[in-house]
Design a protein around this motif. Structure first.
Motif, PDB file in Angstrom:
ATOM      1  N   GLY A 154       0.773  -1.237   0.000  1.00  0.00           N
ATOM      2  CA  GLY A 154       0.000   0.000   0.000  1.00  0.00           C
ATOM      3  C   GLY A 154       0.798   1.278   0.000  1.00  0.00           C
ATOM      4  O   GLY A 154       0.254   2.345  -0.278  1.00  0.00           O
ATOM      5  N   HIS A 155       2.088   1.210   0.305  1.00  0.00           N
ATOM      6  CA  HIS A 155       2.902   2.428   0.352  1.00  0.00           C
ATOM      7  C   HIS A 155       3.440   2.719  -1.043  1.00  0.00           C
ATOM      8  O   HIS A 155       4.608   2.480  -1.351  1.00  0.00           O
ATOM      9  N   SER A 156       2.564   3.245  -1.888  1.00  0.00           N
ATOM     10  CA  SER A 156       2.935   3.518  -3.272  1.00  0.00           C
ATOM     11  C   SER A 156       2.320   4.833  -3.714  1.00  0.00           C
ATOM     12  O   SER A 156       1.338   5.305  -3.138  1.00  0.00           O
ATOM     13  N   THR A 157       2.900   5.428  -4.723  1.00  0.00           N
ATOM     14  CA  THR A 157       2.353   6.671  -5.262  1.00  0.00           C
ATOM     15  C   THR A 157       0.952   6.451  -5.817  1.00  0.00           C
ATOM     16  O   THR A 157       0.113   7.352  -5.791  1.00  0.00           O
ATOM     17  N   TYR A 158       0.684   5.230  -6.324  1.00  0.00           N
ATOM     18  CA  TYR A 158      -0.630   4.916  -6.877  1.00  0.00           C
ATOM     19  C   TYR A 158      -1.708   5.003  -5.794  1.00  0.00           C
ATOM     20  O   TYR A 158      -2.768   5.595  -5.985  1.00  0.00           O
ATOM     21  N   GLN A 185       5.261   3.688   6.442  1.00  0.00           N
ATOM     22  CA  GLN A 185       4.193   3.484   5.472  1.00  0.00           C
ATOM     23  C   GLN A 185       2.877   4.039   6.007  1.00  0.00           C
ATOM     24  O   GLN A 185       2.111   4.672   5.275  1.00  0.00           O
ATOM     25  N   ALA A 186       2.610   3.792   7.283  1.00  0.00           N
ATOM     26  CA  ALA A 186       1.377   4.283   7.900  1.00  0.00           C
ATOM     27  C   ALA A 186       1.319   5.808   7.865  1.00  0.00           C
ATOM     28  O   ALA A 186       0.268   6.398   7.574  1.00  0.00           O
ATOM     29  N   ALA A 187       2.439   6.449   8.137  1.00  0.00           N
ATOM     30  CA  ALA A 187       2.481   7.916   8.162  1.00  0.00           C
ATOM     31  C   ALA A 187       2.098   8.497   6.803  1.00  0.00           C
ATOM     32  O   ALA A 187       1.342   9.476   6.721  1.00  0.00           O
ATOM     33  N   ALA A 188       2.592   7.888   5.730  1.00  0.00           N
ATOM     34  CA  ALA A 188       2.297   8.387   4.384  1.00  0.00           C
ATOM     35  C   ALA A 188       0.822   8.247   4.051  1.00  0.00           C
ATOM     36  O   ALA A 188       0.213   9.164   3.471  1.00  0.00           O
ATOM     37  N   LEU A 189       0.211   7.123   4.425  1.00  0.00           N
ATOM     38  CA  LEU A 189      -1.198   6.902   4.101  1.00  0.00           C
ATOM     39  C   LEU A 189      -2.113   7.756   4.968  1.00  0.00           C
ATOM     40  O   LEU A 189      -3.138   8.256   4.493  1.00  0.00           O
ATOM     41  N   ILE A 190      -1.755   7.925   6.232  1.00  0.00           N
ATOM     42  CA  ILE A 190      -2.554   8.783   7.112  1.00  0.00           C
ATOM     43  C   ILE A 190      -2.489  10.230   6.627  1.00  0.00           C
ATOM     44  O   ILE A 190      -3.502  10.948   6.607  1.00  0.00           O
ATOM     45  N   ALA A 191      -1.308  10.682   6.224  1.00  0.00           N
ATOM     46  CA  ALA A 191      -1.156  12.038   5.707  1.00  0.00           C
ATOM     47  C   ALA A 191      -1.972  12.247   4.441  1.00  0.00           C
ATOM     48  O   ALA A 191      -2.468  13.352   4.180  1.00  0.00           O
ATOM     49  N   LEU A 197      -6.447   1.516   8.432  1.00  0.00           N
ATOM     50  CA  LEU A 197      -5.308   0.855   7.800  1.00  0.00           C
ATOM     51  C   LEU A 197      -5.437  -0.658   7.888  1.00  0.00           C
ATOM     52  O   LEU A 197      -5.906  -1.195   8.903  1.00  0.00           O
ATOM     53  N   ARG A 198      -5.016  -1.333   6.822  1.00  0.00           N
ATOM     54  CA  ARG A 198      -4.885  -2.793   6.830  1.00  0.00           C
ATOM     55  C   ARG A 198      -3.411  -3.130   7.002  1.00  0.00           C
ATOM     56  O   ARG A 198      -2.559  -2.677   6.247  1.00  0.00           O
ATOM     57  N   ILE A 199      -3.133  -3.967   8.014  1.00  0.00           N
ATOM     58  CA  ILE A 199      -1.756  -4.304   8.348  1.00  0.00           C
ATOM     59  C   ILE A 199      -1.496  -5.773   8.041  1.00  0.00           C
ATOM     60  O   ILE A 199      -2.228  -6.646   8.500  1.00  0.00           O
ATOM     61  N   GLY A 200      -0.459  -6.036   7.257  1.00  0.00           N
ATOM     62  CA  GLY A 200      -0.077  -7.414   6.974  1.00  0.00           C
ATOM     63  C   GLY A 200       0.484  -7.553   5.577  1.00  0.00           C
ATOM     64  O   GLY A 200      -0.064  -6.997   4.627  1.00  0.00           O
ATOM     65  N   MET A 201       1.582  -8.266   5.486  1.00  0.00           N
ATOM     66  CA  MET A 201       2.185  -8.532   4.176  1.00  0.00           C
ATOM     67  C   MET A 201       2.882  -9.891   4.233  1.00  0.00           C
ATOM     68  O   MET A 201       3.810 -10.097   5.009  1.00  0.00           O
ATOM     69  N   GLY A 202       2.398 -10.801   3.429  1.00  0.00           N
ATOM     70  CA  GLY A 202       3.037 -12.105   3.334  1.00  0.00           C
ATOM     71  C   GLY A 202       2.665 -13.087   4.414  1.00  0.00           C
ATOM     72  O   GLY A 202       3.293 -14.143   4.532  1.00  0.00           O
TER      73      GLY A 202
END
Length: 398
Positions: A154-158, A185-191, A197-202
């Motif tokens: 989720g931490h992407s420009t898209y 990553q959370a800071a960027a999406l909150i901003a 937020l959904r937390i988890g990868m892999g």
């Protein structure tokens, strides 16, 4: 839900959902004259499947006038013993439809519905692609309340661009963003404007991202780190992935999550997507596919062309890097058997911990009143069934 005209299904212009629930109106739309209703018992044993619905519909209807209150509607349900109550205007045209089940849900689950007009809260997922902006508009047009921006990383420009677009054009929508595993990553999406937020990868049961890509984070560490950071801004979090039993739900909540997301745990239930088939061992199973599996990446029939690869931005790549698996899950019956078990189990767990609510659980962890402890392999063995010659382990009673 469906409306019919000339004996054939008539869908609304948006193309996303049928208009009515088994009701037959003159023009097949709302605000046209109500003619009848088709219930399951009307067609269950009807031998002529080509007959128009007008030959099997019931025309003796119990209706209520526009402006009927919920209390008044409940009294009509009680006296008529009907399950559906069409609301009509002075010309007999259909305005809306009330259901006995909806009224009961409103009584027992008040937080699952909007304050006004007492409709269930509706959520949907969209990708970060520009094409989904059109789809989002159609969803908003039919009273969407919450949108999940679905992306494996989720931490992407898209995703940031999509969140900003949604907040600028649909400020009333709550946006859940992700998936992420770090505070940065959370800071960027909150901003960008994320409300959750959904937390988890892999860590999902059908995910091999950590194995193949060497990218990811253990779910417990990710949930604790991100949720404690997001709590400073009042942003709730969902623990996504790695939930294979009730105990995992109870572990995810005290780590800071407000909710958990379950995939594999519910994969074999009746309500989930997938086809049933009999395994080589003679057991009834259901297909279960990870979004990063090659089966989804190459499947263009279920949710649109290149749906699987689009999630990983690889629809134009000649080489596909698989990040998930496809398999099967044992048939588990209806989800209605599991939900009461999960609810009761979490309540019992909180009782054993000594807290009355999820908020109290979070406060207890943050203030050191509820503590985690490292366990050895021997303690893990002791924690499970041991020293018994034979036993049967049933997780719930039907």
């Amino acid at each position: 839900m469906g409306a019919y005209r000339d004996g054939k299904p008539n869908w609304c212009d948006s193309g996303f959902y049928p208009v009515l629930d088994r009701l037959i109106s003159e023009n097949g739309t709302l605000h046209s004259k109500l003619l009848g209703i088709v219930a399951s018992q009307d067609i269950q044993f009807h031998s002529q499947s080509d007959d128009p619905v007008t030959t099997v519909m019931s025309t003796k209807l119990v209706t209520a006038p526009a402006g009927t209150t919920l209390a008044e509607a409940n009294e009509v349900f009680r006296s008529s013993k009907k399950g559906k109550l069409p609301i009509v205007d002075k010309n007999g045209s259909l305005v809306s439809l009330l259901s006995r089940n909806d009224l009961m849900k409103n009584i027992h689950y008040p937080l699952a519905s909007k304050v006004q007009p007492k409709q269930l809260i509706c959520a949907a997922a969209v990708s970060t692609h520009d094409a989904d902006k059109f789809r989002l508009q159609k969803l908003v047009d039919v009273a969407l309340d919450l949108v999940v921006v679905d992306c494996s990383q989720g931490h992407s420009t898209y995703q940031i661009s999509m969140i900003k677009y949604i907040k600028e054009n649909f400020p009333q929508l709550d946006v859940i963003a992700g998936n992420i595993v770090t505070r940065e990553q959370a800071a960027a999406l909150i901003a960008a404007g994320a409300d959750g937020l959904r937390i988890g990868m892999g860590s999902g049961s059908a995910c091999i991202t950590q194995e193949v890509m060497a990218v990811g984070r253990p779910r417990a560490a990710a949930v604790r780190s991100v949720s404690s950071f997001a709590a400073r801004f009042g942003v709730p979090c969902i623990a996504d992935g790695g939930v294979s039993n009730l105990g995992h739900i109870v572990k995810g909540l005290p780590l800071g999550a407000s909710a958990v997301m379950m995939g594999g745990l519910l994969a074999g239930t009746t309500e989930t997507p997938g086809d049933y088939f009999v395994s080589n061992e003679g057991q009834l199973v259901k297909t279960y596919r990870g979004m990063g599996s090659i089966a989804v990446m190459e499947d263009k029939s279920k949710v649109g062309d290149n749906a699987g690869t689009a999630r990983y931005f690889s629809e134009n790549d000649k080489v596909k890097v698989v990040q998930g698996v496809a398999g099967s899950a044992i048939d588990r019956g209806s989800i209605n058997q599991f939900v009461p078990y999960f609810v009761a189990g979490v309540q019992y767990s909180l009782q054993n911990i000594g807290v009355r609510s999820l908020d109290a659980l979070h406060d207890g962890v943050n203030h050191g009143q509820v503590r985690f402890e490292m366990r050895s392999a021997s303690a893990m063995t002791e924690n499970n069934v041991h020293g018994i010659y034979s036993y049967e382990k049933n997780i719930y009673s039907s």
